[in-house]
Design a protein around this motif. Structure first.
Motif, PDB file in Angstrom:
ATOM      1  N   VAL A   1     -28.049  -8.507  78.745  1.00 14.86           N
ATOM      2  CA  VAL A   1     -26.782  -8.462  77.766  1.00 14.86           C
ATOM      3  C   VAL A   1     -26.370  -7.013  77.498  1.00 14.86           C
ATOM      4  CG1 VAL A   1     -25.638  -9.550  75.750  1.00 14.86           C
ATOM      5  CG2 VAL A   1     -27.169 -10.853  77.258  1.00 14.86           C
ATOM      6  N   GLY A   2     -27.378  -6.421  76.919  1.00 17.21           N
ATOM      7  CA  GLY A   2     -27.009  -5.050  76.210  1.00 17.21           C
ATOM      8  C   GLY A   2     -26.513  -4.064  77.165  1.00 17.21           C
ATOM      9  N   GLN A   3     -26.579  -4.227  78.583  1.00 18.31           N
ATOM     10  CA  GLN A   3     -26.159  -3.352  79.647  1.00 18.31           C
ATOM     11  C   GLN A   3     -24.773  -3.518  79.580  1.00 18.31           C
ATOM     12  OE1 GLN A   3     -28.141  -4.301  83.129  1.00 18.31           O
ATOM     13  NE2 GLN A   3     -29.920  -3.174  82.522  1.00 18.31           N
ATOM     14  N   LYS A   4     -24.218  -4.475  79.180  1.00 18.72           N
ATOM     15  CA  LYS A   4     -22.803  -4.764  79.125  1.00 18.72           C
ATOM     16  C   LYS A   4     -21.859  -4.374  77.748  1.00 18.72           C
ATOM     17  CE  LYS A   4     -23.405  -9.004  82.092  1.00 18.72           C
ATOM     18  NZ  LYS A   4     -23.134 -10.313  81.880  1.00 18.72           N
ATOM     19  N   GLN A   5     -22.747  -4.008  76.636  1.00 20.93           N
ATOM     20  CA  GLN A   5     -22.512  -3.546  75.514  1.00 20.93           C
ATOM     21  C   GLN A   5     -21.788  -2.016  75.652  1.00 20.93           C
ATOM     22  OE1 GLN A   5     -23.916  -4.765  71.423  1.00 20.93           O
ATOM     23  NE2 GLN A   5     -24.947  -2.772  71.745  1.00 20.93           N
TER      24      GLN A   5
END
Length: 639
Positions: free
Chosen positions: A258-262
């Motif tokens: 998920v953090g890769q999209k933040q």
């Protein structure tokens, strides 16, 4: 609920002691900061408190169910001689604030016709202060389960990750059942905060019980993480996952995805000043304060360090600069390789770099045959931000604070004798401060071999806009950060002041309000944008939707009973999303969906004909410190 903003708070300046309205932030007579200390009451008679009731000769005012306002915050709270067993876990878990509230003091509650009972008062509990306005002041922050459906997948995972990281420490202290009581788990933006601790009793819980609770929340998880979270819950329930370490690893994997999209942008700046009373500056910082503003994106390393040297005769200055040079060079060289950028490796490199810096300074001391108080040394605090994670490390009493629109929280725990007494001897912090040499440090870089050094390292998730404030004790002494963060730092988050101005103003505050030491500050402004997620039909918010939300009598009854009915907990999670649409509404929904699809196709054709690309939607701590062996205390202020 009483209008407690009209209550009078006595100025903490012993030479003033003028009463001021609770709405004032500074004394109208002497301009001393007026802290607003809201306390959570625990004890067998806590539920009998009535709004408007006063305790301890009118010192404490009950402003809400079990919430008290201290009208004399400058006075030492009373504490009974013997600390009861149920209070001890709060003291031993002090390193886990702000997740765990801390003990403030006690007060006798006289009941007519009954024996006198004791209420224990918890500070730094999840209670709103005046920072967000009088409408929220004195109210308890919302339940995690209540806020769950209003946040994105990153925050949902973050809350669960924090729970998993608290499990082992709470289990050791016999209070891990706290994490199974949804009514106890409150949230402040990205922070999960327990309002009180619940004892395990005779049956310590297993992680499988945590899986059953999370299974209820999983039904309302965001689409992007629902499947992964379901698998985690099933593995917990089947006892395929039996340790918190295994659980954290699974959540880390989901967070990385998920953090890769933040999108995370970091602006940071440092500033150091000799101060009005010192002849030389033995503080040091990285990046150098003369270099101005730095900017990094989430997948670049954002490193900030503050060191406060001790030793005198320029020894402190040498130690602080040597520590920064060593730590900065080693961390950036090793972590320059992408294969080293995973949680365990980063934490190990931070610890190794700190120990190498310690030994470098220690060798300098040994080469000049310096003994005990003659040895030069330095404190150290650092933040390393990479992707969606922030790594916080410190030695000594230099501090790091996390500041958001809702609050300011100290994320480090001083390595002083007072703190060690709290953790090892079960003494309240304010009592420990009265002991001789309470402010002396039991560890600093360069004073002993690294085999006796225990760096304090914690990892936290960055999922919201915030500022990390790193500073030497010339800034933080006398609670100046807690008193002035709203006037000096908060305006940056509100877009009213730039980071450089806030940094200078913080230094000015330290020099005028403290002024007895060098002052050094590093400000790291994290700006976060989350992608709009598929199926997201509820506005993501960091503040309660209803400003009049209070901690109801039902809530207090749930807290008073360790065996909360599981059906009641499940019922609080039922929403319209789980109720099938009626037959009458289904044709209307199908028609609406069809119209939207046709409109989307038409819009797409128009964009293609114009040669335009499709637009992208705009995006909208804690291992405990290991006990240190006996070492020669470092007296505060010895330079």
């Amino acid at each position: 609920m009483t209008n407690h903003t009209a209550a009078k708070i006595v100025c903490q300046n012993p030479e003033c002691q003028a009463p001021n309205p609770a709405s004032h932030n500074f004394c109208a007579h002497c301009r001393t900061a007026i802290p607003k200390v809201y306390l959570w009451a625990v004890g067998e008679d806590a539920l009998t408190l009535k709004t408007g009731q006063t305790l301890a000769n009118n010192r404490y005012l009950a402003v809400n169910n079990r919430v008290l306002l201290d009208t004399k915050p400058g006075w030492q709270p009373e504490v009974i001689d013997r600390v009861p067993e149920f209070i001890t876990p709060y003291l031993r878990l002090v390193a886990h604030r702000p997740h765990v509230p801390q003990v403030y003091g006690s007060v006798a509650l006289n009941r007519s016709g009954r024996r006198t009972s004791t209420l224990w008062l918890l500070e730094k509990a999840p209670i709103y202060s005046e920072g967000l306005g009088a409408a929220l002041a004195g109210k308890v922050m919302p339940e995690l389960s209540e806020s769950w459906k209003t946040v994105g997948s990153m925050r949902q995972l973050n809350w669960l990750w924090q729970i998993a990281n608290l499990w082992d420490a709470m289990a050791v202290e016999g209070v891990s059942r706290t994490l199974l009581h949804p009514e106890v788990l409150r949230v402040e933006g990205g922070l999960m905060r327990a309002i009180e601790l619940m004892p395990n009793g005779d049956s310590p819980p297993k992680l499988a019980e945590l899986g059953k609770l999370w299974k209820l929340w999983q039904k309302q998880a965001r689409i992007g993480i629902a499947q992964a979270l379901e698998k985690i819950c099933d593995r917990l329930i089947k006892e395929d996952v039996t340790t918190a370490t295994q659980l954290i690893a699974l959540l880390d994997e989901a967070l990385r995805t998920v953090g890769q999209k933040q999108f995370l942008n970091c602006n940071y700046i440092t500033l150091t000043h000799t101060g009005p009373t010192r002849e030389q500056n033995e503080d040091a910082c990285y990046p150098p304060s003369s270099n101005g503003l730095y900017q990094k994106t989430g997948f670049e390393l954002s490193l900030a360090i503050v060191c406060d040297g001790v030793g005198g005769h320029q020894g402190g200055e040498v130690a602080s600069n040597l520590a920064i040079d060593t730590i900065q060079r080693r961390i950036e060289n090793v972590l320059d390789k992408p294969e080293n950028r995973y949680p365990d490796s980063i934490a190990i490199q931070i610890e190794n770099s700190t120990c190498v810096a310690n030994d470098q300074i220690s060798l300098r001391n040994d080469s000049k045959n310096r003994q005990e108080r003659e040895r030069m040394g330095t404190t150290m605090v650092m933040s390393l931000i990479y992707g969606h994670e922030a790594y916080i490390a410190h030695i000594g009493d230099s501090r790091l604070y996390r500041i958001t629109r809702t609050g300011c929280h100290q994320m480090t725990l001083d390595d002083d004798l007072a703190t060690r007494e709290v953790r090892l001897s079960g003494v309240l912090y304010r009592q420990a401060l009265g002991m001789s040499s309470s402010g002396s440090l039991f560890q600093a870089l360069g004073m002993n071999s690294s085999t006796a050094l225990h760096p304090n390292i914690r990892r936290t998730i960055v999922d919201e806009e915030c500022i990390f404030l790193l500073c030497s004790d010339g800034v933080s002494d006398r609670d100046r950060v807690e008193q002035y963060w709203q006037s000096e730092i908060l305006p940056v988050l509100e877009g009213k002041v730039d980071l450089a101005t806030a940094c200078q103003r913080t230094i000015n505050m330290a020099n005028t309000q403290n002024g007895h030491d060098n002052a050094t500050v590093a400000l790291v402004h994290c700006q976060v944008k989350q992608p709009v997620e598929a199926g997201q039909n509820t506005a993501i918010q960091d503040f309660p939707a209803n400003a009049t939300t209070t901690f109801t009598q039902t809530d207090t009854l749930l807290l008073s009973s360790p065996e909360t009915n599981s059906k009641d907990r499940q019922r609080t999670m039922t929403t319209q999303a789980e109720v099938p649409d009626s037959p009458r509404r289904q044709p209307l929904l199908l028609g609406a969906i069809g119209a939207i699809v046709l409109m989307a196709i038409g819009a797409g054709g128009w964009f293609l004909s114009q040669g335009q690309p499709n637009s992208t939607p705009a995006a909208s701590p804690s291992p405990a410190i290991a006990p240190s062996p006996a070492v020669t205390p470092i007296e505060p202020g010895v330079q």
